[in-house]
Write a protein that holds these residues in place. Structure first.
Motif, PDB file in Angstrom:
ATOM      1  N   ALA A 194      47.646  35.277  39.215  1.00 51.79           N
ATOM      2  CA  ALA A 194      47.850  35.031  37.779  1.00 51.79           C
ATOM      3  C   ALA A 194      47.428  36.226  36.928  1.00 51.79           C
ATOM      4  O   ALA A 194      47.320  36.117  35.705  1.00 51.79           O
ATOM      5  N   GLU A 195      47.227  37.370  37.557  1.00 49.32           N
ATOM      6  CA  GLU A 195      46.750  38.555  36.834  1.00 49.32           C
ATOM      7  C   GLU A 195      47.577  38.888  35.584  1.00 49.32           C
ATOM      8  O   GLU A 195      47.003  39.250  34.548  1.00 49.32           O
ATOM      9  N   PRO A 196      48.916  38.743  35.607  1.00 53.15           N
ATOM     10  CA  PRO A 196      49.685  39.102  34.401  1.00 53.15           C
ATOM     11  C   PRO A 196      49.320  38.289  33.168  1.00 53.15           C
ATOM     12  O   PRO A 196      49.531  38.751  32.046  1.00 53.15           O
ATOM     13  N   VAL A 197      48.778  37.079  33.366  1.00 56.52           N
ATOM     14  CA  VAL A 197      48.422  36.238  32.217  1.00 56.52           C
ATOM     15  C   VAL A 197      46.919  35.977  32.147  1.00 56.52           C
ATOM     16  O   VAL A 197      46.464  35.176  31.333  1.00 56.52           O
ATOM     17  N   CYS A 198      46.160  36.662  32.978  1.00 56.12           N
ATOM     18  CA  CYS A 198      44.715  36.431  33.021  1.00 56.12           C
ATOM     19  C   CYS A 198      44.031  37.040  31.800  1.00 56.12           C
ATOM     20  O   CYS A 198      44.209  38.235  31.521  1.00 56.12           O
ATOM     21  N   PRO A 199      43.240  36.253  31.071  1.00 62.53           N
ATOM     22  CA  PRO A 199      42.561  36.796  29.886  1.00 62.53           C
ATOM     23  C   PRO A 199      41.470  37.809  30.221  1.00 62.53           C
ATOM     24  O   PRO A 199      40.986  38.509  29.336  1.00 62.53           O
ATOM     25  N   GLY A 251      40.177  29.056  31.916  1.00 59.55           N
ATOM     26  CA  GLY A 251      40.637  29.539  33.208  1.00 59.55           C
ATOM     27  C   GLY A 251      42.068  29.129  33.501  1.00 59.55           C
ATOM     28  O   GLY A 251      42.790  28.649  32.622  1.00 59.55           O
ATOM     29  N   ILE A 252      42.471  29.305  34.748  1.00 57.19           N
ATOM     30  CA  ILE A 252      43.860  29.082  35.154  1.00 57.19           C
ATOM     31  C   ILE A 252      43.896  28.280  36.445  1.00 57.19           C
ATOM     32  O   ILE A 252      43.102  28.509  37.360  1.00 57.19           O
ATOM     33  N   LEU A 253      44.833  27.338  36.522  1.00 58.19           N
ATOM     34  CA  LEU A 253      45.071  26.584  37.750  1.00 58.19           C
ATOM     35  C   LEU A 253      46.440  26.974  38.294  1.00 58.19           C
ATOM     36  O   LEU A 253      47.447  26.795  37.618  1.00 58.19           O
ATOM     37  N   LYS A 254      46.466  27.531  39.502  1.00 59.86           N
ATOM     38  CA  LYS A 254      47.712  28.018  40.094  1.00 59.86           C
ATOM     39  C   LYS A 254      48.059  27.171  41.307  1.00 59.86           C
ATOM     40  O   LYS A 254      47.215  26.970  42.190  1.00 59.86           O
ATOM     41  N   ILE A 255      49.287  26.634  41.351  1.00 58.19           N
ATOM     42  CA  ILE A 255      49.734  25.805  42.461  1.00 58.19           C
ATOM     43  C   ILE A 255      50.768  26.568  43.278  1.00 58.19           C
ATOM     44  O   ILE A 255      51.767  27.049  42.746  1.00 58.19           O
ATOM     45  N   ASP A 256      50.517  26.661  44.564  1.00 52.18           N
ATOM     46  CA  ASP A 256      51.391  27.370  45.492  1.00 52.18           C
ATOM     47  C   ASP A 256      52.252  26.334  46.226  1.00 52.18           C
ATOM     48  O   ASP A 256      51.835  25.763  47.228  1.00 52.18           O
TER      49      ASP A 256
END
Length: 267
Positions: A112-117, A239-244
């Motif tokens: 999620a680096e492109p949208v990570c604050p 934060g961010i929750l990423k689902i693979d």
């Protein structure tokens, strides 16, 4: 070039491990049985249940597998156990996790680096928590090391560490740590532990008026109530929750992960 064991089609895109082409997987029930042979061999090598157990005495509802675990055996993930008629984890308690961790300098390699604050906060760190075990059995897992950490149901202290919720929270509270990301393996089997740690971290940040973001990289197969709390903690902390998600077609999903995707599509 690999030849499909069912239709005979040859292609570079057919995996030797799976043994059948994607067209057969979509159309032929036998194709899944063929693909599962590699899963069964691998899990036997690791000392893990070939499929989510369904005839045990204790049921785990942490994830979609809903294993019914026999006494003194583990669920499909290898992390949740029935020890003497008590549902617990490989560490013996939900207050301790088994993983290895490191401080990953920003900008991290997070998906999620492109949208990570936090991506431009040079000189600061993400606390990366790599959990042992997973509730899937992906044949092409890029982090397969997590399986060796629990081979034959043993904790290998040369491969990871066992820390209490307080011990991990203390690491997260270091001044230059701005966020925590749980992954692995997958955080699902350790989700109760990870939620406890996250609550402690956020309570301390409220008291100290500091920012600590809670992030997850997961296959998304947690119990919906657990997933909801994970998302709420990420939202609250920024934060961010990423689902693979592994595949759209249920049979392709099962061929890749070992878990019946048809049940997931209905959940």
């Amino acid at each position: 070039m690999t030849k499909c064991k069912l239709c005979g089609h040859e292609s570079e895109e057919i995996s030797k491990s799976i043994g059948v082409c994607v067209n057969c997987l979509r159309k032929d029930k036998q194709a899944v049985k063929t693909a599962m042979e590699s899963h069964f061999k691998w899990r036997e090598l690791m000392g893990l249940p070939p499929e989510p157990p369904k005839n045990g005495e204790l049921q785990c509802k942490i994830c979609v597998n809903e294993c019914k675990i026999p006494r003194d055996s583990s669920g499909y993930c290898g992390i949740i156990w029935n020890k003497g008629g008590r549902l617990t984890t490989i560490t013996g308690t939900f207050d301790k996790g088994y993983f290895h961790w490191y401080l990953d300098p920003h900008p991290t390699n997070c998906v999620a680096e492109p949208v990570c604050p936090e991506r431009e906060h040079y000189g600061f760190y993400n606390l990366a928590v790599f959990f042992a075990g997973c509730n899937l059995n992906c044949l092409f897992c890029q982090n397969i090391h997590h399986k060796y950490m629990i081979k034959e149901g043993r904790i290998d202290m040369g491969e990871g560490v066992v820390l209490s919720t307080n011990e991990l929270a203390n690491i997260a509270m270091q001044r230059r740590v701005t966020c925590v990301c749980y992954f692995g393996g997958d955080p699902t089997p350790h989700s109760i532990y990870a939620l406890k740690v996250s609550r402690k971290i956020l309570k301390r940040t409220e008291e100290s008026k500091r920012i600590k973001r809670i992030c997850w990289e997961t296959n998304g197969l947690e119990n919906p109530r657990i997933m909801k709390e994970m998302a709420e903690l990420s939202l609250k902390s920024g934060g961010i929750l990423k689902i693979d998600w592994k595949a759209y077609t249920p049979r392709v999903y099962q061929a890749l992960t070992g878990i019946n995707g048809k049940k997931l599509s209905k959940g």
